[in-house]
Design a protein around this motif. Structure first.
Motif, PDB file in Angstrom:
ATOM      1  N   ASP A 198      12.572  -1.893  16.530  1.00 27.20           N
ATOM      2  CA  ASP A 198      11.923  -2.490  15.368  1.00 27.20           C
ATOM      3  C   ASP A 198      10.411  -2.553  15.583  1.00 27.20           C
ATOM      4  OD1 ASP A 198      11.879  -3.498  12.819  1.00 27.20           O
ATOM      5  OD2 ASP A 198      12.377  -5.550  13.382  1.00 27.20           O
ATOM      6  N   ALA A 199       9.872  -1.378  15.972  1.00 36.50           N
ATOM      7  CA  ALA A 199       8.444  -1.337  16.304  1.00 36.50           C
ATOM      8  C   ALA A 199       7.863   0.029  15.967  1.00 36.50           C
ATOM      9  CB  ALA A 199       8.239  -1.626  17.787  1.00 36.50           C
ATOM     10  N   VAL A 200       6.559   0.053  15.698  1.00 38.63           N
ATOM     11  CA  VAL A 200       5.846   1.295  15.399  1.00 38.63           C
ATOM     12  C   VAL A 200       5.590   2.066  16.690  1.00 38.63           C
ATOM     13  CG1 VAL A 200       3.686   2.263  14.526  1.00 38.63           C
ATOM     14  CG2 VAL A 200       4.775   0.345  13.328  1.00 38.63           C
ATOM     15  N   ARG A 201       5.911   3.361  16.695  1.00 40.32           N
ATOM     16  CA  ARG A 201       5.623   4.225  17.833  1.00 40.32           C
ATOM     17  C   ARG A 201       4.286   4.935  17.693  1.00 40.32           C
ATOM     18  NH1 ARG A 201      10.063   8.638  18.752  1.00 40.32           N
ATOM     19  NH2 ARG A 201       8.486   9.272  20.300  1.00 40.32           N
ATOM     20  N   TYR A 202       3.945   5.298  16.461  1.00 47.23           N
ATOM     21  CA  TYR A 202       2.770   6.151  16.243  1.00 47.23           C
ATOM     22  C   TYR A 202       2.326   6.012  14.791  1.00 47.23           C
ATOM     23  CZ  TYR A 202       0.180  10.532  15.492  1.00 47.23           C
ATOM     24  OH  TYR A 202      -0.769  11.467  15.151  1.00 47.23           O
ATOM     25  N   THR A 203       1.028   6.038  14.580  1.00 49.41           N
ATOM     26  CA  THR A 203       0.503   6.080  13.213  1.00 49.41           C
ATOM     27  C   THR A 203      -0.610   7.110  13.145  1.00 49.41           C
ATOM     28  OG1 THR A 203      -1.152   4.345  13.610  1.00 49.41           O
ATOM     29  CG2 THR A 203       1.011   3.650  12.776  1.00 49.41           C
ATOM     30  N   ARG A 204      -0.776   7.682  11.976  1.00 53.82           N
ATOM     31  CA  ARG A 204      -1.818   8.689  11.752  1.00 53.82           C
ATOM     32  C   ARG A 204      -2.238   8.604  10.298  1.00 53.82           C
ATOM     33  NH1 ARG A 204      -5.205  12.423  10.539  1.00 53.82           N
ATOM     34  NH2 ARG A 204      -5.376  14.349  11.760  1.00 53.82           N
ATOM     35  N   GLN A 205      -3.507   8.297  10.057  1.00 53.93           N
ATOM     36  CA  GLN A 205      -3.995   8.258   8.683  1.00 53.93           C
ATOM     37  C   GLN A 205      -4.118   9.679   8.152  1.00 53.93           C
ATOM     38  OE1 GLN A 205      -7.311   5.679   7.936  1.00 53.93           O
ATOM     39  NE2 GLN A 205      -7.847   6.661   5.996  1.00 53.93           N
ATOM     40  N   VAL A 206      -3.602   9.894   6.950  1.00 53.09           N
ATOM     41  CA  VAL A 206      -3.684  11.217   6.338  1.00 53.09           C
ATOM     42  C   VAL A 206      -4.122  11.063   4.886  1.00 53.09           C
ATOM     43  CG1 VAL A 206      -1.913  12.266   7.814  1.00 53.09           C
ATOM     44  CG2 VAL A 206      -1.243  11.190   5.663  1.00 53.09           C
ATOM     45  N   THR A 207      -4.745  12.110   4.389  1.00 54.83           N
ATOM     46  CA  THR A 207      -5.150  12.153   2.989  1.00 54.83           C
ATOM     47  C   THR A 207      -4.485  13.357   2.335  1.00 54.83           C
ATOM     48  OG1 THR A 207      -7.293  11.186   3.540  1.00 54.83           O
ATOM     49  CG2 THR A 207      -7.083  12.249   1.382  1.00 54.83           C
ATOM     50  N   PRO A 208      -3.376  13.154   1.632  1.00 56.25           N
ATOM     51  CA  PRO A 208      -2.655  14.280   1.037  1.00 56.25           C
ATOM     52  C   PRO A 208      -3.506  15.017   0.005  1.00 56.25           C
ATOM     53  CG  PRO A 208      -1.267  12.326   1.097  1.00 56.25           C
ATOM     54  CD  PRO A 208      -2.655  11.882   1.435  1.00 56.25           C
ATOM     55  N   GLU A 209      -3.444  16.330   0.081  1.00 64.59           N
ATOM     56  CA  GLU A 209      -4.113  17.163  -0.917  1.00 64.59           C
ATOM     57  C   GLU A 209      -3.387  17.033  -2.250  1.00 64.59           C
ATOM     58  OE1 GLU A 209      -4.290  21.944  -1.951  1.00 64.59           O
ATOM     59  OE2 GLU A 209      -4.030  21.325   0.135  1.00 64.59           O
ATOM     60  N   LEU A 210      -4.134  17.009  -3.330  1.00 63.51           N
ATOM     61  CA  LEU A 210      -3.540  17.029  -4.659  1.00 63.51           C
ATOM     62  C   LEU A 210      -3.390  18.495  -5.060  1.00 63.51           C
ATOM     63  CD1 LEU A 210      -2.538  15.018  -6.795  1.00 63.51           C
ATOM     64  CD2 LEU A 210      -4.747  15.263  -7.938  1.00 63.51           C
ATOM     65  N   TYR A 211      -2.213  19.052  -4.783  1.00 66.67           N
ATOM     66  CA  TYR A 211      -2.010  20.483  -4.975  1.00 66.67           C
ATOM     67  C   TYR A 211      -2.072  20.847  -6.458  1.00 66.67           C
ATOM     68  CZ  TYR A 211      -0.136  25.151  -4.670  1.00 66.67           C
ATOM     69  OH  TYR A 211       0.012  26.518  -4.757  1.00 66.67           O
ATOM     70  N   GLY A 212      -2.944  21.799  -6.758  1.00 66.88           N
ATOM     71  CA  GLY A 212      -3.088  22.259  -8.142  1.00 66.88           C
ATOM     72  C   GLY A 212      -3.574  21.185  -9.078  1.00 66.88           C
ATOM     73  N   GLY A 213      -4.042  20.071  -8.503  1.00 68.35           N
ATOM     74  CA  GLY A 213      -4.509  18.968  -9.322  1.00 68.35           C
ATOM     75  C   GLY A 213      -3.401  18.121  -9.914  1.00 68.35           C
ATOM     76  N   HIS A 214      -2.122  18.382  -9.487  1.00 65.78           N
ATOM     77  CA  HIS A 214      -1.030  17.648 -10.129  1.00 65.78           C
ATOM     78  C   HIS A 214      -0.044  16.987  -9.168  1.00 65.78           C
ATOM     79  CE1 HIS A 214       1.530  21.088  -9.158  1.00 65.78           C
ATOM     80  NE2 HIS A 214       0.662  21.887  -9.761  1.00 65.78           N
ATOM     81  N   SER A 215       0.116  17.492  -7.921  1.00 64.62           N
ATOM     82  CA  SER A 215       1.159  16.956  -7.036  1.00 64.62           C
ATOM     83  C   SER A 215       0.614  16.725  -5.635  1.00 64.62           C
ATOM     84  CB  SER A 215       2.349  17.914  -6.961  1.00 64.62           C
ATOM     85  OG  SER A 215       2.938  18.093  -8.225  1.00 64.62           O
ATOM     86  N   PRO A 216       0.761  15.510  -5.083  1.00 63.84           N
ATOM     87  CA  PRO A 216       0.312  15.252  -3.715  1.00 63.84           C
ATOM     88  C   PRO A 216       1.137  16.053  -2.713  1.00 63.84           C
ATOM     89  CG  PRO A 216       0.658  13.196  -4.919  1.00 63.84           C
ATOM     90  CD  PRO A 216       1.268  14.280  -5.734  1.00 63.84           C
ATOM     91  N   GLN A 217       0.450  16.662  -1.743  1.00 62.19           N
ATOM     92  CA  GLN A 217       1.106  17.449  -0.705  1.00 62.19           C
ATOM     93  C   GLN A 217       1.336  16.566   0.520  1.00 62.19           C
ATOM     94  OE1 GLN A 217       2.312  20.897   0.275  1.00 62.19           O
ATOM     95  NE2 GLN A 217       3.004  19.264   1.627  1.00 62.19           N
TER      96      GLN A 217
END
Length: 368
Positions: A198-217
């Motif tokens: 019940d604990a976090v092993r790893y975290t990584r901040q990410v910024t998903p690309e908005l593919y084609g301007g319509h869907s987060p990748q």
């Protein structure tokens, strides 16, 4: 072709058999009735129509002795295709979880079904959100669910629900499981979580690309041994992370496209990626190289699944599922998916391929 359906409540049976352009039907073991058609194709369509009408009335197809590629089970869950058909097998069994949205999102039911079509357990979730994906963790007896971009856990024991993430501020999420470790998105971080501790092993901040301007990748997956994570937040790159050291290894994608899901091969050598916008292909990358494996480009598909124990890959397209041996890369079986309009979701149980179709039918097909 012969199909036998059973009314679980009354115990009555109904059978239909095709012999060329002739059809024979029998009610509860009675005298067969014959009907003739102009050609075998018309007869086959009639079989499908008659079977489907009875499935919708609550009868269940059962054939535990089915040959490879033939249905072991058909059960109608409910109509009203929502675009989501999640399945979550229970490891080393032929039972699996599936869900169904009732009416106009009045509520969502989650069922644990066995290979006899029996409902072992059922749970009711409030209406509104919808389950996109789910994974069962046997060690914790918890069903993890991505429900409208929020990760929750449903205790299979007492039915209690726990929220592991907040409701996402954006329509983007990820969920995968390896043993008792899970990876998910808790905006703005990818999180690898040890469910046992019940604990976090790893975290990584990410910024998903908005593919084609319509869907987060964004999608992510853990290796079978839980030592690595692969994620895709940009349409031209996949990143492999060593979770012990945090070291990242980028892989240039073979084609810029939106990656919808990823899976490691059972030995962890290859990473399979299912592309959508821009490709619609299933590709494989040799993680050791790292590079795209050219002879594993299986072209356009709708869905796929990997059987860890039997080392099999299943891909669905154009009404058929094709099975491939991951060691030899040879096609081993082709099966026709029944009661499907355009698409379906695949998942392997211990001995079968589970299929959930956009017609609202859940099935098990024999593998051997």
């Amino acid at each position: 072709m012969e199909r036998t359906l059973t009314d679980k409540a009354s115990g009555k049976t109904w059978s239909i058999q095709q012999d060329g352009n002739r059809i024979f039907t029998t009610g509860n073991g009675g005298k067969p009735k014959e009907k003739t058609f102009e050609n075998p194709e018309q007869a086959a369509k009639h079989v499908q129509k008659e079977v489907w009408s009875r499935l919708k009335k609550g009868m269940v197809l059962l054939n535990p002795e089915a040959d490879a590629g033939q249905p072991v089970l058909h059960r109608y869950i409910g109509g009203g295709y929502t675009g989501s058909m999640p399945l979550a097998p229970v490891e080393d069994t032929n039972t699996f979880y599936c869900s169904y949205v009732v009416n106009q999102f009045e509520k969502e039911d989650v069922y644990l079904l066995d290979d006899q079509g029996e409902t072992r357990k059922s749970y009711e979730l409030p209406g509104g959100p919808m389950i996109f994906d789910m994974r069962f963790c046997p060690e914790l007896n918890v069903l993890l669910m991505n429900r409208d971009h929020q990760i929750i856990g449903l205790s299979a024991g007492n039915g209690e629900v726990r929220a592991y993430t907040a409701v996402s501020r954006h329509p983007v999420s990820a969920l995968a499981l390896s043993g008792a470790s899970a990876v998910w998105y808790d905006d703005p971080h990818l999180v690898v979580y040890d469910l046992r501790a019940d604990a976090v092993r790893y975290t990584r901040q990410v910024t998903p690309e908005l593919y084609g301007g319509h869907s987060p990748q964004l999608c992510a997956v853990l290796s079978p041994d839980g030592s690595r994570m692969a994620y895709c937040a940009q349409s031209d790159e996949i990143v492999i992370v060593d979770l012990a050291t945090g070291r990242e290894q980028p892989i240039s994608k073979a084609k810029q496209a939106m990656t919808a899901s990823m899976s490691f091969s059972p030995d962890g050598r290859y990473l399979f990626t299912q592309e959508e916008y821009g490709s619609w292909s299933l590709l494989a990358y040799d993680v050791a190289e790292p590079a795209k494996s050219e002879d594993w480009d299986l072209g356009e598909i709708k869905s796929y699944a990997i059987h860890t124990g039997k080392n099999l890959l299943a891909v669905y397209k154009y009404g058929k599922v094709r099975l491939y041996d991951l060691d030899t890369r040879e096609q081993t079986l082709v099966l026709d998916v029944e009661h499907v309009v355009k698409t379906c979701y695949l998942a392997f149980t211990k001995d079968c391929l589970a299929v959930y179709t956009d017609y609202g039918c859940v099935s098990l097909y024999a593998l051997e």
